[in-house]
Design a protein around this motif. Structure first.
Motif, PDB file in Angstrom:
ATOM      1  N   THR A 125       0.880  -1.073  -0.168  1.00 19.70           N
ATOM      2  CA  THR A 125       0.056  -0.104   0.011  1.00 19.70           C
ATOM      3  C   THR A 125       0.637   1.297  -0.247  1.00 19.70           C
ATOM      4  OG1 THR A 125      -1.748  -1.239   0.901  1.00 19.70           O
ATOM      5  CG2 THR A 125      -1.637   0.864   1.007  1.00 19.70           C
ATOM      6  N   LEU A 126       2.310   1.439   0.538  1.00 21.43           N
ATOM      7  CA  LEU A 126       2.659   2.697   0.929  1.00 21.43           C
ATOM      8  C   LEU A 126       3.801   2.775   0.210  1.00 21.43           C
ATOM      9  CD1 LEU A 126       2.986   2.344   5.130  1.00 21.43           C
ATOM     10  CD2 LEU A 126       1.361   4.121   3.633  1.00 21.43           C
ATOM     11  N   LEU A 127       4.211   1.992  -0.441  1.00 18.32           N
ATOM     12  CA  LEU A 127       5.573   1.608  -1.165  1.00 18.32           C
ATOM     13  C   LEU A 127       5.457   1.734  -2.271  1.00 18.32           C
ATOM     14  CD1 LEU A 127       8.511   1.606  -1.300  1.00 18.32           C
ATOM     15  CD2 LEU A 127       8.606  -1.023  -1.503  1.00 18.32           C
ATOM     16  N   THR A 128       3.841   0.652  -2.783  1.00 15.45           N
ATOM     17  CA  THR A 128       3.842   0.822  -4.561  1.00 15.45           C
ATOM     18  C   THR A 128       3.111   0.983  -5.234  1.00 15.45           C
ATOM     19  OG1 THR A 128       3.463  -1.573  -4.326  1.00 15.45           O
ATOM     20  CG2 THR A 128       6.054  -1.337  -4.517  1.00 15.45           C
ATOM     21  N   GLY A 129       2.373   1.493  -4.037  1.00 17.07           N
ATOM     22  CA  GLY A 129       0.259   1.295  -4.340  1.00 17.07           C
ATOM     23  C   GLY A 129       0.397   2.486  -4.866  1.00 17.07           C
ATOM     24  N   GLN A 130      -0.595   3.541  -5.453  1.00 20.43           N
ATOM     25  CA  GLN A 130      -0.748   4.120  -5.744  1.00 20.43           C
ATOM     26  C   GLN A 130      -0.587   5.086  -5.157  1.00 20.43           C
ATOM     27  OE1 GLN A 130      -5.158   5.294  -6.955  1.00 20.43           O
ATOM     28  NE2 GLN A 130      -4.726   7.540  -8.420  1.00 20.43           N
ATOM     29  N   GLY A 131       0.409   7.174  -5.283  1.00 18.95           N
ATOM     30  CA  GLY A 131       0.820   7.840  -3.798  1.00 18.95           C
ATOM     31  C   GLY A 131       1.480   6.587  -3.649  1.00 18.95           C
ATOM     32  N   GLY A 132       1.841   5.715  -3.447  1.00 13.78           N
ATOM     33  CA  GLY A 132       3.302   5.918  -3.085  1.00 13.78           C
ATOM     34  C   GLY A 132       4.391   5.942  -2.736  1.00 13.78           C
ATOM     35  N   SER A 133       5.707   5.327  -2.195  1.00 17.03           N
ATOM     36  CA  SER A 133       6.674   6.380  -2.412  1.00 17.03           C
ATOM     37  C   SER A 133       8.032   5.442  -0.830  1.00 17.03           C
ATOM     38  CB  SER A 133       7.031   7.829  -2.526  1.00 17.03           C
ATOM     39  OG  SER A 133       6.963   8.489  -1.542  1.00 17.03           O
ATOM     40  N   PRO A 134       8.996   5.653  -0.874  1.00 16.42           N
ATOM     41  CA  PRO A 134      10.198   5.251  -0.033  1.00 16.42           C
ATOM     42  C   PRO A 134       9.550   6.158   0.964  1.00 16.42           C
ATOM     43  CG  PRO A 134      11.322   5.239  -2.748  1.00 16.42           C
ATOM     44  CD  PRO A 134       9.907   5.669  -2.913  1.00 16.42           C
ATOM     45  N   ALA A 135       9.793   7.095   0.405  1.00 17.55           N
ATOM     46  CA  ALA A 135       9.857   8.314   2.079  1.00 17.55           C
ATOM     47  C   ALA A 135       8.393   7.891   2.588  1.00 17.55           C
ATOM     48  CB  ALA A 135       9.710   9.699   1.381  1.00 17.55           C
ATOM     49  N   ILE A 136       7.013   7.562   2.340  1.00 14.56           N
ATOM     50  CA  ILE A 136       6.345   7.246   2.917  1.00 14.56           C
ATOM     51  C   ILE A 136       5.832   5.800   3.320  1.00 14.56           C
ATOM     52  CG2 ILE A 136       3.311   6.646   2.216  1.00 14.56           C
ATOM     53  CD1 ILE A 136       3.262   8.746   0.138  1.00 14.56           C
ATOM     54  N   TYR A 137       7.156   4.744   2.660  1.00 10.70           N
ATOM     55  CA  TYR A 137       7.021   3.745   3.177  1.00 10.70           C
ATOM     56  C   TYR A 137       8.340   3.308   4.949  1.00 10.70           C
ATOM     57  CZ  TYR A 137       7.656  -1.372   3.712  1.00 10.70           C
ATOM     58  OH  TYR A 137       7.478  -2.567   4.669  1.00 10.70           O
ATOM     59  N   TYR A 138       9.510   4.260   5.045  1.00 13.12           N
ATOM     60  CA  TYR A 138      10.394   3.808   5.707  1.00 13.12           C
ATOM     61  C   TYR A 138      10.484   5.370   6.304  1.00 13.12           C
ATOM     62  CZ  TYR A 138      11.850   0.425   2.141  1.00 13.12           C
ATOM     63  OH  TYR A 138      12.300  -1.048   1.406  1.00 13.12           O
ATOM     64  N   VAL A 139      10.034   5.930   5.735  1.00  9.79           N
ATOM     65  CA  VAL A 139      10.345   7.298   6.988  1.00  9.79           C
ATOM     66  C   VAL A 139       9.507   7.115   8.280  1.00  9.79           C
ATOM     67  CG1 VAL A 139      10.055   9.504   7.052  1.00  9.79           C
ATOM     68  CG2 VAL A 139      11.259   8.943   5.350  1.00  9.79           C
TER      69      VAL A 139
END
Length: 270
Positions: free
Chosen positions: A151-165
């Motif tokens: 959801t957070l890394l590869t989903g719509q609007g996701g990015s590494p920052a949203i997932y990892y930070v």
């Protein structure tokens, strides 16, 4: 058990009556087991016992500290090996340990924490309960059924920052908390200070790695992950040392390995 020394006594048993009516030898007698504050600390990782009522609880229940140490070691050690990349494992291999995070790291540590709470040991309760919750949190974070990575890394609007930070922030503040525990452990022994200090360094480097991943600095993040694994493994070496001490003490072995008591350096609180 008093503050300066611990005393646990059994109930007195009646005398045995011979068939001819004469009194025989006493079947039981008053038995006192005296523990110095250092001995109590080496068994329960807490500076001293607080009251006679706590002494009765300690006598009634077994020592849950060993279970907490075992649960922590058998989750952190394989995790550290994966973070260091031993034998082809990577940080992605942690999914294979999800059962250990739920049951060994989470359930067993929380059980030991509850038992520490029952017998009145606040510091071990705090350590085991909080780390048990951490392992459950980590299990939920990597559990595929929650699909947080998708959801957070590869989903719509996701990015590494949203997932990892966000998880990087979580680990950094865990490091702060563990440094507090390390400071408090200076009232116990050198080995426990060693364990908590390197666990704090593990959180520090792993949190920094996740923040680097959020910046898409994958090479720097990967190096920090390896450093985190090394710090965790170093903490586990101290953990296995203290576990051996607790196992020998539990069976009244004729000798034991020292934990290098620190409580005597500070004196009693007035």
């Amino acid at each position: 058990m008093a503050t300066k020394e611990s005393e646990v006594a059994s109930n007195e048993h009646p005398n045995y009556q011979n068939p001819d009516g004469a009194n025989g030898h006493e079947l039981g007698r008053q038995i006192s087991v005296t523990l110095t504050p250092q001995q109590f600390e080496e068994l329960y990782l807490q500076p001293s016992i607080r009251s006679r009522s706590q002494a009765g609880l300690v006598k009634t229940f077994g020592n849950p500290t060993s279970l907490g140490i075992v649960s922590f070691l058998l989750t952190l050690t394989p995790t550290s090996c994966c973070l260091m990349g031993w034998r082809g494992a990577t940080s992605n291999s942690l999914l294979a340990l999800i059962g250990a995070y739920y049951f060994m790291g989470g359930l067993c540590m929380l059980l030991s924490a509850i038992l520490e709470f029952v017998i009145g040991n606040t510091f071990p309760f705090l350590v085991f309960a909080s780390f048990g919750a951490f392992w459950l949190t980590l299990a939920g974070y990597i559990d595929p059924k929650f699909a947080s990575q998708t959801t957070l890394l590869t989903g719509q609007g996701g990015s590494p920052a949203i997932y990892y930070v966000p998880f990087g922030y979580y680990l950094i503040f865990w490091a702060v908390y563990t440094y507090f525990l390390t400071l408090a452990a200076f009232r116990t022994n050198v080995v426990l200070v060693w364990i908590l200090l390197f666990v704090a360094l593990t959180f520090t480097t792993l949190g920094a790695a996740y923040l680097k991943f959020g910046e898409e600095s994958m090479a720097a993040g990967a190096n920090l992950v390896v450093a985190a694994g090394a710090c965790g493994f170093t903490a586990c070496m101290g953990g296995f040392y203290i576990l051996l001490h607790l196992c020998l003490a539990a069976t009244d072995f004729p000798f034991n390995i020292p934990l290098f008591d620190l409580a005597h350096l500070w004196g009693a609180k007035q």
